[in-house]
Design a protein around this motif. Structure first.
Motif, PDB file in Angstrom:
ATOM      1  N   LYS A  37      32.021  32.298  35.455  1.00  0.00           N
ATOM      2  CA  LYS A  37      32.177  32.805  37.119  1.00  0.00           C
ATOM      3  C   LYS A  37      32.638  33.651  37.859  1.00  0.00           C
ATOM      4  CE  LYS A  37      31.771  27.623  38.416  1.00  0.00           C
ATOM      5  NZ  LYS A  37      32.154  26.987  39.009  1.00  0.00           N
ATOM      6  N   ASP A  62      35.935  26.589  28.345  1.00  0.00           N
ATOM      7  CA  ASP A  62      35.246  26.422  28.369  1.00  0.00           C
ATOM      8  C   ASP A  62      34.364  27.118  29.825  1.00  0.00           C
ATOM      9  OD1 ASP A  62      37.106  24.930  30.221  1.00  0.00           O
ATOM     10  OD2 ASP A  62      36.267  23.293  30.488  1.00  0.00           O
ATOM     11  N   THR A  96      43.838  31.089  34.298  1.00  0.00           N
ATOM     12  CA  THR A  96      44.414  30.744  33.285  1.00  0.00           C
ATOM     13  C   THR A  96      44.595  31.462  31.785  1.00  0.00           C
ATOM     14  OG1 THR A  96      43.635  28.214  34.312  1.00  0.00           O
ATOM     15  CG2 THR A  96      44.128  28.289  32.021  1.00  0.00           C
ATOM     16  N   VAL A 117      30.020  22.658  37.970  1.00  0.00           N
ATOM     17  CA  VAL A 117      29.551  22.376  37.297  1.00  0.00           C
ATOM     18  C   VAL A 117      29.637  21.260  36.103  1.00  0.00           C
ATOM     19  CG1 VAL A 117      27.736  23.840  36.305  1.00  0.00           C
ATOM     20  CG2 VAL A 117      29.412  24.079  35.255  1.00  0.00           C
ATOM     21  N   THR A 161      38.445  31.551  38.045  1.00  0.00           N
ATOM     22  CA  THR A 161      39.299  33.143  39.098  1.00  0.00           C
ATOM     23  C   THR A 161      39.558  33.897  38.019  1.00  0.00           C
ATOM     24  OG1 THR A 161      41.683  31.695  39.006  1.00  0.00           O
ATOM     25  CG2 THR A 161      40.285  31.695  41.256  1.00  0.00           C
ATOM     26  N   GLY A 162      39.756  32.967  36.451  1.00  0.00           N
ATOM     27  CA  GLY A 162      41.045  33.913  35.237  1.00  0.00           C
ATOM     28  C   GLY A 162      42.280  33.617  35.149  1.00  0.00           C
TER      29      GLY A 162
HETATM   30  P1  IMP Z   1      40.322  29.383  36.154  1.00  0.00           P
HETATM   31  O1  IMP Z   1      40.017  30.242  35.196  1.00  0.00           O
HETATM   32  O2  IMP Z   1      42.223  29.802  35.844  1.00  0.00           O
HETATM   33  O3  IMP Z   1      40.824  29.187  37.414  1.00  0.00           O
HETATM   34  O4  IMP Z   1      40.229  27.844  35.371  1.00  0.00           O
HETATM   35  C1  IMP Z   1      39.088  27.448  34.234  1.00  0.00           C
HETATM   36  C2  IMP Z   1      39.493  25.933  34.208  1.00  0.00           C
HETATM   37  O5  IMP Z   1      39.164  26.272  36.006  1.00  0.00           O
HETATM   38  C3  IMP Z   1      38.278  25.775  33.277  1.00  0.00           C
HETATM   39  O6  IMP Z   1      39.019  25.567  32.143  1.00  0.00           O
HETATM   40  C4  IMP Z   1      37.927  23.884  34.018  1.00  0.00           C
HETATM   41  O7  IMP Z   1      39.357  23.732  33.723  1.00  0.00           O
HETATM   42  C5  IMP Z   1      38.424  24.372  35.269  1.00  0.00           C
HETATM   43  N1  IMP Z   1      37.022  24.301  36.571  1.00  0.00           N
HETATM   44  C6  IMP Z   1      36.358  25.547  36.777  1.00  0.00           C
HETATM   45  N2  IMP Z   1      35.358  25.624  37.652  1.00  0.00           N
HETATM   46  C7  IMP Z   1      34.857  24.313  37.291  1.00  0.00           C
HETATM   47  C8  IMP Z   1      33.380  23.140  36.899  1.00  0.00           C
HETATM   48  O8  IMP Z   1      32.313  23.962  37.732  1.00  0.00           O
HETATM   49  N3  IMP Z   1      33.601  22.249  36.835  1.00  0.00           N
HETATM   50  C9  IMP Z   1      34.662  22.038  35.984  1.00  0.00           C
HETATM   51  N4  IMP Z   1      35.876  22.472  35.534  1.00  0.00           N
HETATM   52  C10 IMP Z   1      35.450  23.681  35.967  1.00  0.00           C
END
Ligand code: IMP
Ligand code: MG
Length: 178
Positions: free
Chosen positions: A130, A99, A106, A152, A103-104
């Motif tokens: 983002k 979705d 995951t 969001v 941070t990237g």
């Molecule tokens: P990251 O890239 O590992 O930090 O994690 C990404 C995950 O953080 C996404 O799959 C979402 O579940 C959650 N996430 C990040 N930003 C948002 C946001 O603005 N709204 C809702 N969930 C978010």
């Protein structure tokens, strides 16, 4: 519009149009190659996956994974697998479906894991990005929309598990975070 939404960022129509474009792009890039296995990360990517696959004109398969980061070890990018894939990924051309890339961490971890399990190729399609929030290097090959550093919800994205069913992407009113 939902009473807790301050502003609509991306409309349902814009999302549909973008899914059409991404589906076409994926179709063109994989025509003549082994059809990709789409691996969607639960739960946020479900509405996006559902819309996107309508426009991929290939004999694709899809599967799901559910992962969470270990609390307190966020900086290491260590993840816990809550639901693993049903099938082997050996030799597969994978497209990870997300979705949003924040941070990237995951996606970086899941991508490495899939290569460890023998995937031939792992690409990423994400509805939102983002880039201002990135802490590890991850560049999605297929991208819907780049958004500023705002929280969001909607079209799969939640706050406290709610708002995933909104047909658009919006910003929550501040009072809803309290
Ligand atoms: P990251 O890239 O590992 O930090 O994690 C990404 C995950 O953080 C996404 O799959 C979402 O579940 C959650 N996430 C990040 N930003 C948002 C946001 O603005 N709204 C809702 N969930 C978010
Ligand atoms: Mg997620």
């Amino acid at each position: 519009m939902h009473q807790n939404i301050k502003e609509v960022f991306i409309t349902a129509e814009q999302i549909t149009e973008k899914c059409r474009e991404l589906g076409k792009q994926i179709t063109e890039e994989y025509t003549g190659k082994e059809a990709p296995l789409l691996v969607a990360l639960l739960k946020g990517s479900v509405p996006f996956l559902s819309e996107l696959i309508k426009y991929i004109e290939l004999d694709i398969e899809f599967d799901f994974m559910d992962v969470s980061s270990y609390s307190g070890t966020e900086s290491t990018g260590e993840i816990k697998i809550l639901k693993d894939l049903d099938r082997s990924v050996k030799g597969a051309n994978i497209i990870l479906v997300e979705d949003i890339v924040d941070t990237g961490r995951t996606l970086k971890t899941v991508k490495e894991l899939l290569y460890t399990k023998g995937a031939s190729d792992v690409k990423i399609v994400t509805l939102l990005d983002k880039p201002d929030r990135r802490v590890v290097e991850i560049v999605p090959e297929y991208l819907g929309f780049t958004i500023p550093n705002e929280f969001v919800v909607g079209f799969g994205l939640d706050f406290d598990q709610k708002y995933r069913n909104l047909p658009y992407i919006g910003v929550l009113k501040e009072e809803c975070y309290k």
